[in-house]
Design an enzyme around this catalytic site. Structure first.
Site, PDB file in Angstrom:
ATOM      1  N   ASN A   9       0.915  -1.121  -0.054  1.00  0.00           N
ATOM      2  CA  ASN A   9      -0.072  -0.058   0.069  1.00  0.00           C
ATOM      3  C   ASN A   9       0.953   1.319  -0.024  1.00  0.00           C
ATOM      4  OD1 ASN A   9      -1.751   2.142   0.555  1.00  0.00           O
ATOM      5  ND2 ASN A   9      -2.334   1.325   2.425  1.00  0.00           N
ATOM      6  N   TRP A  10       0.790   2.033  -1.198  1.00  0.00           N
ATOM      7  CA  TRP A  10       1.810   3.025  -1.230  1.00  0.00           C
ATOM      8  C   TRP A  10       1.237   4.090  -0.659  1.00  0.00           C
ATOM      9  CZ3 TRP A  10       4.421   3.123  -6.823  1.00  0.00           C
ATOM     10  CH2 TRP A  10       5.189   2.122  -7.055  1.00  0.00           C
ATOM     11  N   LYS A  11      -0.032   4.116  -0.426  1.00  0.00           N
ATOM     12  CA  LYS A  11      -0.706   5.138   0.353  1.00  0.00           C
ATOM     13  C   LYS A  11      -0.561   6.719  -0.632  1.00  0.00           C
ATOM     14  CE  LYS A  11      -0.007   3.285   4.747  1.00  0.00           C
ATOM     15  NZ  LYS A  11       0.059   3.335   6.208  1.00  0.00           N
ATOM     16  N   HIS A  92      -9.291   0.622   5.036  1.00  0.00           N
ATOM     17  CA  HIS A  92      -8.149   0.791   5.906  1.00  0.00           C
ATOM     18  C   HIS A  92      -8.545   1.570   6.898  1.00  0.00           C
ATOM     19  CE1 HIS A  92      -4.209   2.189   6.461  1.00  0.00           C
ATOM     20  NE2 HIS A  92      -3.607   1.104   5.702  1.00  0.00           N
ATOM     21  N   GLU A  94      -7.184   4.530   8.142  1.00  0.00           N
ATOM     22  CA  GLU A  94      -6.732   5.749   7.829  1.00  0.00           C
ATOM     23  C   GLU A  94      -8.003   6.109   7.356  1.00  0.00           C
ATOM     24  OE1 GLU A  94      -3.158   5.453   5.985  1.00  0.00           O
ATOM     25  OE2 GLU A  94      -2.033   4.754   7.616  1.00  0.00           O
ATOM     26  N   GLU A 162      -5.093  -5.352  10.845  1.00  0.00           N
ATOM     27  CA  GLU A 162      -3.974  -4.523  10.545  1.00  0.00           C
ATOM     28  C   GLU A 162      -4.355  -3.641  12.054  1.00  0.00           C
ATOM     29  OE1 GLU A 162      -2.299  -2.939   6.860  1.00  0.00           O
ATOM     30  OE2 GLU A 162      -3.918  -1.714   7.165  1.00  0.00           O
ATOM     31  N   GLY A 168       2.665   1.779  10.754  1.00  0.00           N
ATOM     32  CA  GLY A 168       3.556   3.064  10.579  1.00  0.00           C
ATOM     33  C   GLY A 168       4.287   3.329  11.959  1.00  0.00           C
ATOM     34  N   SER A 208       3.659  -2.514  10.391  1.00  0.00           N
ATOM     35  CA  SER A 208       4.929  -2.392  10.443  1.00  0.00           C
ATOM     36  C   SER A 208       5.666  -3.844  10.053  1.00  0.00           C
ATOM     37  CB  SER A 208       5.291  -2.103  12.015  1.00  0.00           C
ATOM     38  OG  SER A 208       4.973  -0.610  12.118  1.00  0.00           O
ATOM     39  N   GLY A 229       2.737  -1.138   4.262  1.00  0.00           N
ATOM     40  CA  GLY A 229       2.786   0.194   3.736  1.00  0.00           C
ATOM     41  C   GLY A 229       4.315   0.906   3.562  1.00  0.00           C
ATOM     42  N   GLY A 230       4.883   1.149   4.307  1.00  0.00           N
ATOM     43  CA  GLY A 230       6.206   1.921   4.160  1.00  0.00           C
ATOM     44  C   GLY A 230       7.180   1.048   3.625  1.00  0.00           C
TER      45      GLY A 230
HETATM   46  C1  PEP Z   1      -0.922   0.137   5.967  1.00  0.00           C
HETATM   47  O1  PEP Z   1      -1.015   1.181   6.015  1.00  0.00           O
HETATM   48  O2  PEP Z   1      -1.623  -0.686   5.575  1.00  0.00           O
HETATM   49  C2  PEP Z   1       0.547  -0.267   6.766  1.00  0.00           C
HETATM   50  C3  PEP Z   1       0.504  -1.595   7.009  1.00  0.00           C
HETATM   51  O3  PEP Z   1       1.565   0.607   6.938  1.00  0.00           O
HETATM   52  P1  PEP Z   1       2.961   0.152   7.608  1.00  0.00           P
HETATM   53  O4  PEP Z   1       3.397  -1.022   7.044  1.00  0.00           O
HETATM   54  O5  PEP Z   1       3.647   1.259   6.932  1.00  0.00           O
HETATM   55  O6  PEP Z   1       2.714   0.039   8.884  1.00  0.00           O
END
Ligand code: PEP
Length: 248
Positions: A9-11, A92, A94, A162, A168, A208, A229-230
Site C-alpha cells: 500500500n503506497w498510500k 483501511h 486511515e 491491521e 507506521g 510495520s 505500507g512503508g
Molecule cells: C498500512 O498502512 O496498511 C500499513 C500496514 O502500513 P505500515 O506497513 O507502514 O505500518
C-alpha cells in the site's frame, strides 16, 4: 494449499518515477514468488498496470460504494477495473478514521468491488485503547460481521488484520497475539460461510511489517501474507518480505 499474497500500500506516496520500483521488484522476485499486489495512488493506476511486469498485479487504495454519480473527487470500482487493476483496499483504518467510513460503508464498497470484478482487500483492526482494555476480539468480531457482506466465495475477498497501533509505528504484536487474532477471524469465517469457504479466504497481517520481522509473522498458520505500507515503497525493502513469505 492456501494462497500466499504480499500486498503493498503506497498510500499518498509516489509520482510516475516510482513506477520504476515495479520493474525493480519483479527482478528481485524469488522463483516460487507468492502473489504480489501493489496499490499505488489512483493517478498512477493506468500507468502502473501498463508498467507492471509479470508477477506483479495492481490494486487501488479505495473505491466509492456507488457505481457512478455526483461524487466529486471519488473513484468507482468500475473505473478502477477499467485501468486494468484487479484489487482494491477497502476499510483501511486511515479511511475509517479520516473519512469516517463505517462498517456499512465498507460493506457497500465490498459489494461494488465485486460487481466490477475487483477483489477487495478488506481491512479490520483494533485501536490501542481497545487492545489495552482487552477488547480486541470484540472489536475484530464486530468489524468482520459488519464490514463483510454475504456473498463471499473462496476467491473473491482478502481480509487484512491491521492493528491500528502497529501501522507506521514500528511496533508489532507478539506472534501469540497475531496467532490469536488470525485464528479468531478464521473461526468466525468458518462459522458464517462454512468450512470450504471460511478456510480458503486469505488472511493478511498488516502493521510495520519489515524485512527483519516478516519471517516471524509468517510463522502463524492462518497468516497467508502481509499488507505492507512503508516497506513496500522500495523494491529493496519489499523483496526480502516477499522472499520470507515464499519461504514460509
Ligand atoms: C498500512 O498502512 O496498511 C500499513 C500496514 O502500513 P505500515 O506497513 O507502514 O505500518
Amino acid at each position: 494449499m492456501r494462497r500466499k499474497i504480499a500486498a503493498g500500500n503506497w498510500k499518498m506516496n509516489g509520482t510516475s518515477t516510482a513506477l520504476g520500483e515495479l520493474v525493480a521488484l519483479s527482478k528481485a522476485l524469488p522463483l516460487n514468488a507468492p502473489e504480489v499486489v501493489i496499490c499505488p495512488p489512483a493517478p498512477l493506476l493506468f500507468r502502473a498496470t501498463e508498467a507492471a511486469p509479470e508477477g506483479v498485479r495492481i490494486g487501488a487504495q479505495d473505491c466509492h460504494m456507488q457505481a457512478s454519480g455526483a461524487f466529486t473527487g471519488d473513484i468507482s470500482a468500475e473505473m478502477i477495473a477499467d485501468t486494468g487493476a484487479g484489487f482494491v483496499i477497502i476499510g483501511h483504518s486511515e479511511r475509517r478514521a479520516a473519512h469516517e467510513e463505517s462498517n456499512a460503508d465498507v460493506r457497500a464498497k465490498a459489494r461494488s468491488a465485486w460487481a466490477a470484478g475487483l477483489t477487495p482487500i478488506l481491512c479490520i483492526g483494533e485501536a490501542l485503547d481497545d487492545r489495552e482494555a482487552n477488547n480486541t476480539l470484540d472489536i475484530i468480531g464486530g468489524q468482520l460481521a459488519g464490514s463483510l457482506p454475504d456473498g463471499v466465495t473462496k476467491t473473491n475477498t482478502i481480509i487484512a488484520y491491521e492493528p491500528i497501533w502497529a501501522i507506521g509505528t514500528g511496533k508489532i504484536p507478539t506472534l501469540e497475539q497475531i496467532i490469536e487474532v488470525h485464528d479468531f477471524i478464521r473461526t468466525r469465517l468458518i462459522a458464517r460461510f462454512g468450512k470450504d469457504i471460511g478456510d480458503a479466504i486469505p488472511l493478511l497481517y498488516g502493521g510495520s511489517v519489515k524485512p527483519d520481522n516478516a519471517a516471524m509473522i509468517f510463522e502463524a498458520e492462518n497468516v497467508a501474507g502481509a499488507l505492507v505500507g512503508g516497506a513496500s515503497l522500495k523494491a529493496d525493502d519489499f523483496a526480502p518480505i516477499i522472499a520470507a513469505l515464499a519461504a514460509s
